[in-house]
Design an enzyme around this catalytic site. Structure first.
Site, short mmCIF file in Angstrom:
data_model
loop_
_atom_site.label_atom_id
_atom_site.label_comp_id
_atom_site.label_asym_id
_atom_site.label_seq_id
_atom_site.Cartn_x
_atom_site.Cartn_y
_atom_site.Cartn_z
N HIS A 131 21.44 -32.65 -10.46
CA HIS A 131 20.11 -32.08 -10.21
C HIS A 131 19.29 -32.91 -9.23
O HIS A 131 18.30 -32.44 -8.69
CB HIS A 131 19.34 -31.89 -11.53
N ASP A 161 26.37 -32.35 -15.13
CA ASP A 161 25.23 -32.79 -14.31
C ASP A 161 25.56 -34.05 -13.53
O ASP A 161 24.74 -34.95 -13.41
CB ASP A 161 23.98 -33.00 -15.17
N SER A 233 16.96 -40.78 -12.99
CA SER A 233 18.13 -39.92 -13.09
C SER A 233 19.22 -40.36 -12.11
O SER A 233 18.96 -40.54 -10.92
CB SER A 233 17.75 -38.47 -12.80
#
Length: 390
Positions: A131, A161, A233
């Site tokens: 993402h 992911d 992230s």
């Protein structure tokens, strides 16, 4: 009488001489008395004060060595995206504006997503979150030593992911990878680029392992209370020795009433995805085409809330499970050579199967044993991934 007095004087002289010798020995050889008493078994058990006894599991005073080992391999990622949005263009003529309001149109503008990544081998491959770089037109990586490198997307896996980037940089620092999975209670450090602040370290523990965040996914996650913020992230979750144990991917914030709940992809999962993407550009998983739930147990049975195995709740038409005769309400107990402990273990075993291969499945149907053989298909894309930390 005179003889007795002479004897006492003789004893007194030797006593004084002995005391003098003991003083000299104690002055120049301290501790010799205790050693002599220990040799002749004259010691008394002495207990040290409780405060001076070392505690089991004492951690280091500082984790600077762990950070020094891992931080050079953690990079900042800047993903530039071209975003198209709807708009209304107003007419120049006031009369037309009043009559029609405006003309629908679109316009494009550039957005930049901040994230983190980890250099995992000497060829310059970088692991990050899907993402972070999804739909990016341009990806740049800032290394620990200040170098800026253009990154090429090798492949991405929406289900886990994860994404793999490739940078061309001489002698890239490679993070050490842990050989063992973390345990609940282990100290972990999250290293990344939160809010664009660059190279920030937060500390916590492993709160739990094997967390399922999507009932239809085969992936599980590490839960940690190390602070993970926007921009973390794709960054590294490392142990107290600076070895990579996970890729930070998701936080549950205060908006959800949560405090200190973050998730990371285990490094064992990340390595499998990395190897497949480098080899083929994508990740292939096996699929039987059924949904599962825990096996229910009656409240008065005296058994645990969920028994061993997985309950089939839905079978997709035309899927391998449907063609093999598996039906809703079947309880699956074994797949191939592996026992099924719960729905999560079945999904992991299913995903590990090679598409096109045949697998034996056994279980219970209306209380009676049954066996089936299914031809494994390739798992279809999940569609929009709900996991996002940024």
């Amino acid at each position: 009488m005179k003889h007795a007095a002479g004897t006492l004087l003789f004893i007194a002289r030797f006593a004084i001489l002995g005391l003098a010798m003991a003083f000299v020995v104690g002055l120049f050889w301290p501790g010799s008395g205790e050693r002599l008493r220990a040799r002749f078994g004259l010691t008394e058990s002495v207990h040290a004060p409780a405060a001076s006894q070392p505690r089991v599991g004492n951690g280091p005073v500082s984790y600077a060595d762990a950070v020094a080992a891992a931080a050079p391999s953690v990079v900042n990622i800047y993903a530039n995206k071209i975003v198209t949005e709807q708009a209304v263009r107003m007419y120049d003529n006031p009369v037309l504006q009043q009559l029609f309001g405006g003309q629908p149109t679109t316009y494009q503008h550039r957005e930049q997503t901040l994230g983190s990544g980890v250099i995992v081998n000497a060829q310059g491959y970088v692991l990050t979150n899907n993402h972070v770089i999804a739909h990016a037109a341009d990806i740049q990586v800032l290394l620990y030593d200040g170098r800026i490198a253009q990154a090429r997307l090798v492949g991405a896996d929406e289900e886990s992911d994860l994404a793999v980037l490739k940078i061309d940089a001489s002698n890239p620092p490679v993070i050490p990878i842990a050989s063992e999975d973390p345990r609940p209670g282990d100290v972990v450090l999250a290293i990344g680029n939160p809010l664009g602040l660059n190279q920030t370290v937060t500390m916590g523990i492993v709160s739990a392992i094997g967390r399922q965040l999507n009932s239809s996914s085969a992936e599980d996650f590490i839960q940690t209370d190390a602070a993970i913020n926007l921009g973390n992230s794709g960054g590294a979750l490392v142990n107290a020795e600076g070895q990579l144990v996970g890729i930070n991917t998701l936080l549950i914030g205060k908006a959800a009433g949560a405090e200190g709940i973050g998730f990371a992809i285990p490094v064992t999962t990340a390595k499998k995805v990395l190897d497949q993407i480098i080899a083929t550009g994508h990740v292939v998983r096996g699929w039987l085409g059924a949904d599962y739930a825990f096996v229910p147990v009656a409240a008065n049975s005296g058994l645990p809330a969920a028994a061993r195995g997985a309950l089939v709740t839905n079978v997709y038409p035309g899927s391998p499970a449907a063609l093999a005769g598996i039906k809703p309400r079947d309880i699956l107990l074994r797949i191939g050579s592996e026992d099924i402990l719960d729905p999560a273990s079945l999904r992991r075993s299913e995903a590990a199967l090679k598409p096109g291969s045949k697998v034996e499945i056994s279980g219970l149907r209306n209380g009676s044993p049954f066996h089936a053989e299914a031809t494994v298909a390739q798992r279809p894309a999940m569609g929009t991934n709900a996991l996002s930390g940024d």
